[in-house]
Design a protein around this motif. Structure first.
Motif, short mmCIF file in Angstrom:
data_model
loop_
_atom_site.label_atom_id
_atom_site.label_comp_id
_atom_site.label_asym_id
_atom_site.label_seq_id
_atom_site.Cartn_x
_atom_site.Cartn_y
_atom_site.Cartn_z
N GLU A 1 0.96 -1.42 -0.01
CA GLU A 1 0.04 -0.04 -0.03
C GLU A 1 0.86 1.20 -0.09
O GLU A 1 0.37 2.45 -0.48
CB GLU A 1 -0.92 0.06 1.33
CG GLU A 1 -2.01 -1.06 0.99
CD GLU A 1 -2.90 -0.94 2.31
OE1 GLU A 1 -2.67 0.06 3.17
OE2 GLU A 1 -3.83 -1.82 2.36
N GLN A 2 2.24 1.19 0.54
CA GLN A 2 2.96 2.09 0.57
C GLN A 2 3.89 2.18 -0.77
O GLN A 2 4.19 3.38 -1.28
CB GLN A 2 4.02 2.19 1.52
CG GLN A 2 3.32 2.07 3.12
CD GLN A 2 4.57 2.10 4.14
OE1 GLN A 2 5.10 3.30 4.13
NE2 GLN A 2 4.74 1.21 4.84
N GLN A 3 4.28 1.03 -1.39
CA GLN A 3 5.19 1.10 -2.54
C GLN A 3 4.88 -0.18 -3.44
O GLN A 3 4.83 -1.15 -2.70
CB GLN A 3 6.50 1.31 -2.09
CG GLN A 3 7.32 1.71 -3.14
CD GLN A 3 7.34 3.19 -3.45
OE1 GLN A 3 7.16 4.05 -2.81
NE2 GLN A 3 7.59 3.60 -4.80
N GLN A 4 4.58 -0.15 -4.60
CA GLN A 4 4.50 -1.23 -5.48
C GLN A 4 5.69 -2.10 -5.69
O GLN A 4 6.76 -1.55 -6.03
CB GLN A 4 3.95 -0.79 -6.72
CG GLN A 4 3.55 -1.90 -7.66
CD GLN A 4 3.22 -1.52 -9.19
OE1 GLN A 4 2.97 -0.44 -9.50
NE2 GLN A 4 3.07 -2.51 -9.99
N LEU A 5 5.59 -3.33 -5.18
CA LEU A 5 6.75 -4.29 -5.71
C LEU A 5 6.58 -4.88 -7.17
O LEU A 5 5.77 -5.34 -7.52
CB LEU A 5 6.59 -5.36 -4.74
CG LEU A 5 7.60 -6.35 -4.79
CD1 LEU A 5 9.03 -6.04 -4.30
CD2 LEU A 5 7.37 -7.96 -3.75
N ASP A 6 7.63 -4.63 -7.59
CA ASP A 6 7.73 -4.88 -9.30
C ASP A 6 8.26 -6.21 -9.08
O ASP A 6 7.71 -7.26 -10.19
CB ASP A 6 8.59 -4.04 -9.87
CG ASP A 6 8.78 -4.49 -11.22
OD1 ASP A 6 7.69 -4.42 -12.00
OD2 ASP A 6 10.05 -4.68 -11.71
N ARG A 7 9.30 -6.70 -8.51
CA ARG A 7 9.79 -8.12 -8.82
C ARG A 7 10.75 -8.31 -7.54
O ARG A 7 11.34 -7.44 -6.98
CB ARG A 7 10.59 -8.34 -10.11
CG ARG A 7 11.89 -7.61 -10.22
CD ARG A 7 12.29 -7.48 -11.60
NE ARG A 7 13.78 -7.21 -11.87
CZ ARG A 7 14.06 -5.75 -11.83
NH1 ARG A 7 13.15 -5.04 -11.85
NH2 ARG A 7 15.23 -5.32 -11.90
N ILE A 8 11.16 -9.82 -7.35
CA ILE A 8 11.92 -10.28 -6.51
C ILE A 8 13.00 -10.90 -7.33
O ILE A 8 12.71 -11.92 -8.00
CB ILE A 8 11.37 -11.02 -5.24
CG1 ILE A 8 10.41 -10.25 -4.70
CG2 ILE A 8 12.38 -11.63 -4.52
CD1 ILE A 8 9.50 -11.03 -3.53
N GLU A 9 14.31 -11.01 -6.92
CA GLU A 9 15.20 -11.50 -7.54
C GLU A 9 16.01 -12.36 -6.49
O GLU A 9 16.39 -11.75 -5.23
CB GLU A 9 16.32 -10.99 -8.44
CG GLU A 9 15.84 -10.27 -9.59
CD GLU A 9 16.68 -9.67 -10.42
OE1 GLU A 9 16.45 -9.06 -11.46
OE2 GLU A 9 17.90 -9.18 -9.70
N ILE A 10 16.38 -13.62 -6.50
CA ILE A 10 17.21 -14.51 -5.47
C ILE A 10 18.52 -14.96 -6.32
O ILE A 10 18.54 -15.53 -7.33
CB ILE A 10 16.36 -15.68 -5.18
CG1 ILE A 10 15.00 -15.22 -4.53
CG2 ILE A 10 17.12 -16.42 -4.07
CD1 ILE A 10 13.97 -16.65 -4.13
#
Length: 355
Positions: A251-260
């Motif tokens: 709700e504060q910031q949109q998560l675009d993607r996650i990299e591992i």
């Protein structure tokens, strides 16, 4: 890897130039005008020089270097550590960087295709990229025009606004025609570094094999970019790290993607990076990994965040802190986002299991 670090450090010297704020015999407006008018093409040159690092009033390291640079992005650097006599060679050709330290059983290779490495920038690109990077962390002063190695240079001084600045105070002597830095000094804490060319030849003729590196028989090539990050979810990131970790409410910031990313070699760690966007424009990234142990791995603790000590690096707009066995490192990408705005967002982070 040590040689790659040294070449990167020299690349930093080739980056750190900016505008001036005080008139001497040339104004800042004239310098900006000269930058715009300069042909934005790679410079072909041959150079020799020396990097001297001073600590506690004595010389801690001295490195002789020889450089070759072509007009198609190809480069070669040979360095020799004066104390140990260790010789290292690094070559960039067709976006492939190969590095070899004499006597080693392995050489390192990195594919630079599509990257924005300082090693591949033109002199003009190096200059303009620093204009934004340094304006909020250093005071800029034009010291005058001086002749260095028969070149007309601008002598520019940058004074860090904070004593804990990562880059510290710097001085540069920059060729007025090409923006080539022929001399650079920096001082941060107890460490002072001097980089100076003793020979420069522009537009030389190179032999056909100049930008090649013939490795001794038996030397194995190690590709440092083999560890391509895998996309993942929050749940998969928790599993990879072996621990729950702090995240930002969407709700504060949109998560675009996650990299591992599973790093081998010197890092030898699992690292998770979350990329946040605002209306599809990159805002900032948060990297999470186990808190590093050992000498030199601790943070500077020159800032506060979430009631904990933190390290703030204003020049690269990064803040890092350790919390519950994990280190968090936040890099701001969007030029209009301030560090204070980021801090407010980070203060509200929660464990993923609590969302």
């Amino acid at each position: 890897m040590k040689q790659l670090i040294k070449w990167s450090l020299l690349g930093v010297f080739l980056l750190l130039i900016s505008a001036c704020g005080e008139e001497v015999s040339v104004s800042s407006e004239e310098i900006f005008s000269n930058i715009i008018e300069t042909d934005d093409q790679p410079i072909s040159y041959y150079g020799e020089g020396k990097i001297t690092v001073y600590q506690d009033d004595g010389v801690s390291e001295s490195i002789l270097f020889t450089e070759y640079a072509g007009t198609n992005g190809e480069k070669k650097m040979i360095t020799i550590e004066e104390k140990s006599g260790i010789k290292s060679t690094a070559v960039i050709n067709q976006d492939i960087l190969v590095n070899y330290q004499e006597g080693s059983e392995t050489a390192q290779q990195i594919d630079l295709t599509g990257t924005e490495s300082p090693l591949t920038f033109t002199q003009k690109e190096q200059f303009s990229n620093m204009l934004d990077m340094m304006q909020d962390s250093h005071s800029l002063e034009m010291m005058g025009e001086e002749e260095v190695m028969e070149l007309d240079t601008y002598h520019i001084k940058l004074t860090a606004d904070s004593k804990s600045s990562l880059l510290g105070d710097m001085e540069f002597w920059v060729d007025q025609k090409t923006w080539f830095i022929v001399k650079a000094n920096s001082a941060s804490g107890e460490i002072r570094t001097e980089t100076e060319y003793t020979t420069i030849e522009f537009n030389p003729s190179f032999e056909e094999d100049t930008f090649t590196l013939d490795l001794p028989e038996g030397v194995e090539m190690e590709a440092l970019d083999d560890n391509i990050p895998e996309p993942g979810t929050i749940e998969e990131a928790v599993e990879a790290l072996g621990a729950d970790f702090l995240v930002i409410d969407e709700e504060q910031q949109q998560l675009d993607r996650i990299e591992i990313h599973e790093f081998d070699g010197e890092l030898n760690r699992t690292e998770v990076t979350l990329y946040y966007v605002n209306e599809e424009i990159p805002s900032f990234s948060v990297s999470v990994f186990p808190t590093p142990q050992g000498e030199g791995m601790e943070l500077n603790n020159d800032a506060q965040l979430r009631g904990l000590n933190a390290e703030l690096m204003e020049e690269i707009r990064n803040i890092s802190w350790d919390e519950q066995g994990l280190r968090y490192s936040v890099m701001i990408d969007h030029p209009d986002i301030t560090m204070e705005e980021i801090k407010k967002i980070l203060e509200k982070m929660k464990l993923s299991s609590e969302l």
